[in-house]
Design a protein around this motif. Structure first.
Motif, PDB file in Angstrom:
ATOM      1  N   HIS A   1       1.340  -2.338  -9.335  1.00  0.00           N
ATOM      2  CA  HIS A   1       0.720  -3.443  -8.599  1.00  0.00           C
ATOM      3  C   HIS A   1      -0.110  -4.224  -9.609  1.00  0.00           C
ATOM      4  O   HIS A   1      -1.163  -3.766 -10.047  1.00  0.00           O
ATOM      5  CB  HIS A   1      -0.136  -2.863  -7.471  1.00  0.00           C
ATOM      6  CG  HIS A   1      -0.665  -3.884  -6.542  1.00  0.00           C
ATOM      7  ND1 HIS A   1      -1.880  -3.747  -5.941  1.00  0.00           N
ATOM      8  CD2 HIS A   1      -0.164  -5.042  -6.094  1.00  0.00           C
ATOM      9  CE1 HIS A   1      -2.111  -4.785  -5.168  1.00  0.00           C
ATOM     10  NE2 HIS A   1      -1.076  -5.583  -5.250  1.00  0.00           N
TER      11      HIS A   1
ATOM     12  N   THR B   1      -1.762 -13.983  -4.767  1.00  0.00           N
ATOM     13  CA  THR B   1      -0.770 -13.223  -4.002  1.00  0.00           C
ATOM     14  C   THR B   1      -0.922 -11.758  -4.401  1.00  0.00           C
ATOM     15  O   THR B   1      -1.738 -11.432  -5.260  1.00  0.00           O
ATOM     16  CB  THR B   1       0.681 -13.648  -4.347  1.00  0.00           C
ATOM     17  OG1 THR B   1       0.938 -13.332  -5.717  1.00  0.00           O
ATOM     18  CG2 THR B   1       0.929 -15.121  -4.104  1.00  0.00           C
ATOM     19  N   CYS B   2      -0.104 -10.927  -3.817  1.00  0.00           N
ATOM     20  CA  CYS B   2       0.032  -9.561  -4.314  1.00  0.00           C
ATOM     21  C   CYS B   2       1.375  -9.494  -5.017  1.00  0.00           C
ATOM     22  O   CYS B   2       2.371 -10.026  -4.520  1.00  0.00           O
ATOM     23  CB  CYS B   2      -0.036  -8.541  -3.177  1.00  0.00           C
ATOM     24  SG  CYS B   2      -1.723  -8.211  -2.634  1.00  0.00           S
ATOM     25  N   ARG B   3       1.393  -8.855  -6.176  1.00  0.00           N
ATOM     26  CA  ARG B   3       2.607  -8.811  -6.994  1.00  0.00           C
ATOM     27  C   ARG B   3       2.817  -7.397  -7.515  1.00  0.00           C
ATOM     28  O   ARG B   3       1.878  -6.726  -7.909  1.00  0.00           O
ATOM     29  CB  ARG B   3       2.469  -9.774  -8.157  1.00  0.00           C
ATOM     30  CG  ARG B   3       3.628  -9.781  -9.117  1.00  0.00           C
ATOM     31  CD  ARG B   3       3.371 -10.794 -10.218  1.00  0.00           C
ATOM     32  NE  ARG B   3       3.784 -12.086  -9.739  1.00  0.00           N
ATOM     33  CZ  ARG B   3       4.722 -12.819 -10.328  1.00  0.00           C
ATOM     34  NH1 ARG B   3       5.299 -12.405 -11.416  1.00  0.00           N
ATOM     35  NH2 ARG B   3       5.061 -13.985  -9.828  1.00  0.00           N
ATOM     36  N   TRP B   4       4.083  -6.990  -7.491  1.00  0.00           N
ATOM     37  CA  TRP B   4       4.478  -5.685  -8.017  1.00  0.00           C
ATOM     38  C   TRP B   4       5.577  -5.859  -9.042  1.00  0.00           C
ATOM     39  O   TRP B   4       6.517  -6.630  -8.831  1.00  0.00           O
ATOM     40  CB  TRP B   4       5.013  -4.778  -6.893  1.00  0.00           C
ATOM     41  CG  TRP B   4       3.951  -4.257  -5.987  1.00  0.00           C
ATOM     42  CD1 TRP B   4       3.315  -3.063  -6.091  1.00  0.00           C
ATOM     43  CD2 TRP B   4       3.397  -4.892  -4.837  1.00  0.00           C
ATOM     44  NE1 TRP B   4       2.393  -2.922  -5.074  1.00  0.00           N
ATOM     45  CE2 TRP B   4       2.426  -4.040  -4.296  1.00  0.00           C
ATOM     46  CE3 TRP B   4       3.625  -6.136  -4.214  1.00  0.00           C
ATOM     47  CZ2 TRP B   4       1.695  -4.353  -3.155  1.00  0.00           C
ATOM     48  CZ3 TRP B   4       2.893  -6.450  -3.081  1.00  0.00           C
ATOM     49  CH2 TRP B   4       1.938  -5.560  -2.569  1.00  0.00           C
TER      50      TRP B   4
ATOM     51  N   CYS C   1      -3.487  -8.670  -7.151  1.00  0.00           N
ATOM     52  CA  CYS C   1      -3.865  -8.290  -5.792  1.00  0.00           C
ATOM     53  C   CYS C   1      -4.776  -9.340  -5.158  1.00  0.00           C
ATOM     54  O   CYS C   1      -5.779  -9.728  -5.758  1.00  0.00           O
ATOM     55  CB  CYS C   1      -4.578  -6.932  -5.816  1.00  0.00           C
ATOM     56  SG  CYS C   1      -4.931  -6.269  -4.188  1.00  0.00           S
ATOM     57  N   ARG C   2      -4.425  -9.777  -3.959  1.00  0.00           N
ATOM     58  CA  ARG C   2      -5.279 -10.716  -3.218  1.00  0.00           C
ATOM     59  C   ARG C   2      -6.618 -10.088  -2.880  1.00  0.00           C
ATOM     60  O   ARG C   2      -7.636 -10.789  -2.829  1.00  0.00           O
ATOM     61  CB  ARG C   2      -4.594 -11.176  -1.939  1.00  0.00           C
ATOM     62  CG  ARG C   2      -3.603 -12.295  -2.181  1.00  0.00           C
ATOM     63  CD  ARG C   2      -3.030 -12.864  -0.909  1.00  0.00           C
ATOM     64  NE  ARG C   2      -4.043 -13.338   0.006  1.00  0.00           N
ATOM     65  CZ  ARG C   2      -3.896 -13.335   1.332  1.00  0.00           C
ATOM     66  NH1 ARG C   2      -2.798 -12.881   1.889  1.00  0.00           N
ATOM     67  NH2 ARG C   2      -4.847 -13.797   2.108  1.00  0.00           N
TER      68      ARG C   2
ATOM     69  N   ARG D   1      -6.819  -3.226  -0.454  1.00  0.00           N
ATOM     70  CA  ARG D   1      -6.359  -2.328  -1.518  1.00  0.00           C
ATOM     71  C   ARG D   1      -5.608  -1.121  -0.962  1.00  0.00           C
ATOM     72  O   ARG D   1      -4.672  -0.625  -1.559  1.00  0.00           O
ATOM     73  CB  ARG D   1      -7.546  -1.860  -2.351  1.00  0.00           C
ATOM     74  CG  ARG D   1      -8.140  -2.939  -3.215  1.00  0.00           C
ATOM     75  CD  ARG D   1      -9.369  -2.423  -3.974  1.00  0.00           C
ATOM     76  NE  ARG D   1     -10.030  -3.517  -4.642  1.00  0.00           N
ATOM     77  CZ  ARG D   1     -11.037  -4.214  -4.112  1.00  0.00           C
ATOM     78  NH1 ARG D   1     -11.503  -3.912  -2.929  1.00  0.00           N
ATOM     79  NH2 ARG D   1     -11.584  -5.205  -4.778  1.00  0.00           N
TER      80      ARG D   1
ATOM     81  N   GLU E   1       6.728 -10.236  -4.749  1.00  0.00           N
ATOM     82  CA  GLU E   1       5.509 -10.987  -4.497  1.00  0.00           C
ATOM     83  C   GLU E   1       5.344 -11.135  -2.993  1.00  0.00           C
ATOM     84  O   GLU E   1       6.239 -11.610  -2.301  1.00  0.00           O
ATOM     85  CB  GLU E   1       5.586 -12.355  -5.164  1.00  0.00           C
ATOM     86  CG  GLU E   1       4.259 -13.037  -5.269  1.00  0.00           C
ATOM     87  CD  GLU E   1       4.321 -14.245  -6.161  1.00  0.00           C
ATOM     88  OE1 GLU E   1       3.858 -14.159  -7.308  1.00  0.00           O
ATOM     89  OE2 GLU E   1       4.855 -15.278  -5.705  1.00  0.00           O
TER      90      GLU E   1
ATOM     91  N   PRO F   1      -5.462  -8.879   3.328  1.00  0.00           N
ATOM     92  CA  PRO F   1      -5.326  -8.201   2.039  1.00  0.00           C
ATOM     93  C   PRO F   1      -6.288  -7.020   1.955  1.00  0.00           C
ATOM     94  O   PRO F   1      -7.473  -7.158   2.253  1.00  0.00           O
ATOM     95  CB  PRO F   1      -5.711  -9.265   1.020  1.00  0.00           C
ATOM     96  CG  PRO F   1      -5.730 -10.558   1.751  1.00  0.00           C
ATOM     97  CD  PRO F   1      -5.924 -10.245   3.201  1.00  0.00           C
TER      98      PRO F   1
ATOM     99  N   CYS G   1      -2.078  -2.107  -0.155  1.00  0.00           N
ATOM    100  CA  CYS G   1      -1.353  -2.311  -1.410  1.00  0.00           C
ATOM    101  C   CYS G   1      -0.993  -0.970  -2.054  1.00  0.00           C
ATOM    102  O   CYS G   1       0.103  -0.801  -2.586  1.00  0.00           O
ATOM    103  CB  CYS G   1      -2.167  -3.174  -2.367  1.00  0.00           C
ATOM    104  SG  CYS G   1      -2.328  -4.884  -1.800  1.00  0.00           S
TER     105      CYS G   1
END
Length: 184
Positions: A161, A171-174, A164-165, A135, A126, A133, A138
């Motif tokens: 992914h 947040t951004c999360r993977w 995505c913010r 894309r 995260e 942010p 990311c």
């Protein structure tokens, strides 16, 4: 605003310079200095410039995939291969919790990577507080992590992914999955 390290700018700028006439037409005049000024690996560059260069690279690509995320993931994988055999080779065998966070802080000056391993062969990353942010970033990060893990000896690596913010997430999360280590 945030900054991107020269280590991630250099390959991108090299690609843009390969087609200067078309790239100049796509880039704002304020960014034309990237055609003439050498990229210093240890220097920091505006994150906005990095994102714009990523977007131009997609427009310059011959037969790019329709889904730009696939293009940026490919760029991330290529960057990982180059960097894991060069500037970040000391991290090549690192599969521990700190590997992704260490590399991220070496490439960007903002945000914090938190990693939570849920079980053997599965982890969640995260990224919180990143300055810009996007894309495109990311996508490159998704590909970079998948390739970094593969180069580190993990098998059947899958990085997704999932939040995505840039698309309104907090947040951004993977989500990352892998099967085993090569050779044991």
């Amino acid at each position: 605003m945030g900054k991107a390290k020269g280590t991630i700018m250099v390959g991108l700028v090299k690609d843009i310079r390969a087609n200067p006439e078309k790239a100049r037409a796509l880039l704002p005049a304020s960014m034309h200095h990237y055609f003439d000024t050498p990229i210093v690996m240890a220097s920091w560059y505006p994150l906005e410039d990095y994102v714009e260069l990523l977007r131009v690279a997609y427009k310059l690509a011959e037969n790019p995939p329709r889904d730009s995320r696939e293009f940026y993931e490919r760029m991330g994988r290529a960057s990982a291969r180059e960097q894991m055999s060069g500037i970040y080779s000391r991290h090549r065998g690192s599969t521990g919790r700190k590997a992704a966070a260490t590399l991220l802080s070496a490439q960007y000056d903002s945000g914090q990577m938190n990693m939570v391993e849920r079980s053997s062969g599965h982890a969640v990353l995260e990224w919180v507080g990143f300055a810009l942010p996007a894309r495109e970033i990311c996508g490159t990060f998704t590909g970079y992590q998948a390739e970094r893990m593969t180069l580190s000896g993990l098998d059947e690596v899958r990085v997704r992914h999932t939040v995505c913010r840039a698309e309104g997430g907090p947040t951004c999360r993977w989500e990352m999955d892998w099967k085993s280590r090569r050779g044991g």
